[in-house]
Design a protein around this motif. Sequence first.
Motif, short mmCIF file in Angstrom:
data_model
loop_
_atom_site.label_atom_id
_atom_site.label_comp_id
_atom_site.label_asym_id
_atom_site.label_seq_id
_atom_site.Cartn_x
_atom_site.Cartn_y
_atom_site.Cartn_z
N LYS A 124 0.80 -1.23 0.00
CA LYS A 124 0.00 0.00 0.00
C LYS A 124 0.84 1.28 0.00
CE LYS A 124 -3.62 2.51 2.49
NZ LYS A 124 -4.55 2.51 3.66
N PRO A 125 1.83 1.44 0.88
CA PRO A 125 2.59 2.70 0.85
C PRO A 125 3.31 2.93 -0.48
CG PRO A 125 3.00 1.48 2.88
CD PRO A 125 2.26 0.56 1.96
N VAL A 128 0.65 3.90 -3.13
CA VAL A 128 0.24 5.30 -2.93
C VAL A 128 1.32 6.23 -3.46
CG1 VAL A 128 -0.21 7.05 -1.17
CG2 VAL A 128 -1.32 4.81 -1.02
N GLU A 129 2.58 5.87 -3.21
CA GLU A 129 3.68 6.68 -3.73
C GLU A 129 3.69 6.69 -5.26
OE1 GLU A 129 8.58 6.76 -3.46
OE2 GLU A 129 7.42 5.63 -1.99
N GLY A 131 1.09 6.58 -7.06
CA GLY A 131 0.00 7.46 -7.48
C GLY A 131 -0.81 6.88 -8.62
N GLY A 134 -0.33 3.39 -9.87
CA GLY A 134 -0.50 2.29 -8.93
C GLY A 134 -1.65 1.37 -9.32
N ASP A 174 -10.55 2.95 -0.45
CA ASP A 174 -9.47 3.50 0.37
C ASP A 174 -8.38 4.15 -0.49
OD1 ASP A 174 -7.82 4.00 2.56
OD2 ASP A 174 -7.00 1.98 2.61
N LEU A 175 -8.03 3.51 -1.62
CA LEU A 175 -6.91 3.97 -2.42
C LEU A 175 -7.31 4.93 -3.56
CD1 LEU A 175 -4.75 0.73 -2.67
CD2 LEU A 175 -4.42 2.70 -1.20
N ALA A 178 -5.75 8.45 -3.99
CA ALA A 178 -4.36 8.49 -4.43
C ALA A 178 -4.22 8.20 -5.92
CB ALA A 178 -3.53 7.49 -3.63
N VAL A 180 -4.81 5.26 -7.20
CA VAL A 180 -4.49 3.83 -7.32
C VAL A 180 -5.78 3.05 -7.58
CG1 VAL A 180 -3.50 1.82 -6.16
CG2 VAL A 180 -2.55 4.11 -5.75
#
Length: 251
Positions: A124-125, A128-129, A131, A134, A174-175, A178, A180
Amino acid sequence: MMTRVALITGASSGIGAATVRALAAADTAVALHARRNRAGAEAIASQLQGSGAKTLIVEGDLSEPGTAARLVDETAARFGRLDIVVSNAGFADRRPVGELDRVAWEASLAAMTTAFFELATAAKPLLVEAGASGRLVGVSSFVAHAFARGLMTFPASAAAKAGMEAFARALAVDLAPAGVTVNCVAPGFVEKDASAHAAVPRERMAEVSRSIPMGRYGKPAEIAAVIAFLCSSAASYVTGQTIHVNGGVTL
């Protein structure tokens, strides 16, 4: 110049290997996961050398706690980023309720639903990075949807795959901020490599094919093409979906 990094589980054969071939390119590095068949993963990686794609082989049993996080860490450590995760590893258990015991039930959940959860949690991190590039794709199955009389029901596999789909929808919400995307692809009956385990006895292929509206098994490359689409920029507005690729089995 490398612009994307993908981790594909169950990449030694079948849909996983076809997905590696569909995604690998000069601008895309691919980590191929194998549980036991490292030789198969190495063979796929060697086939890609001419395309200029960078590859890494990662190993481990995804039903064991910590394996998913280690695979993500190894991929990111090698390539410096992670844009795409395809959770494909799994197996089919045909035993009906009554023959299916708790150990087997939990083995299906661990290898598929929980492994997908742990891959997503670890990745996940990084996603998210990444963007808007993802992508998280879970490989589900028609067995989570088709229960008509005469079809094999695979109860443990059905529950495990249905859990993957529900989790993917929750994670998609959730994503989404971002950029993703999180989706699932649900194959139908798919041709297996000659040396691979087949959930349905090969001598029943002709009989099963007659139950499929298109009259044949799918090819791994046909499933991989849809996975590749979902991983592409063309699918940037598709999230929380389960795409069926099954020749009409669930119609």
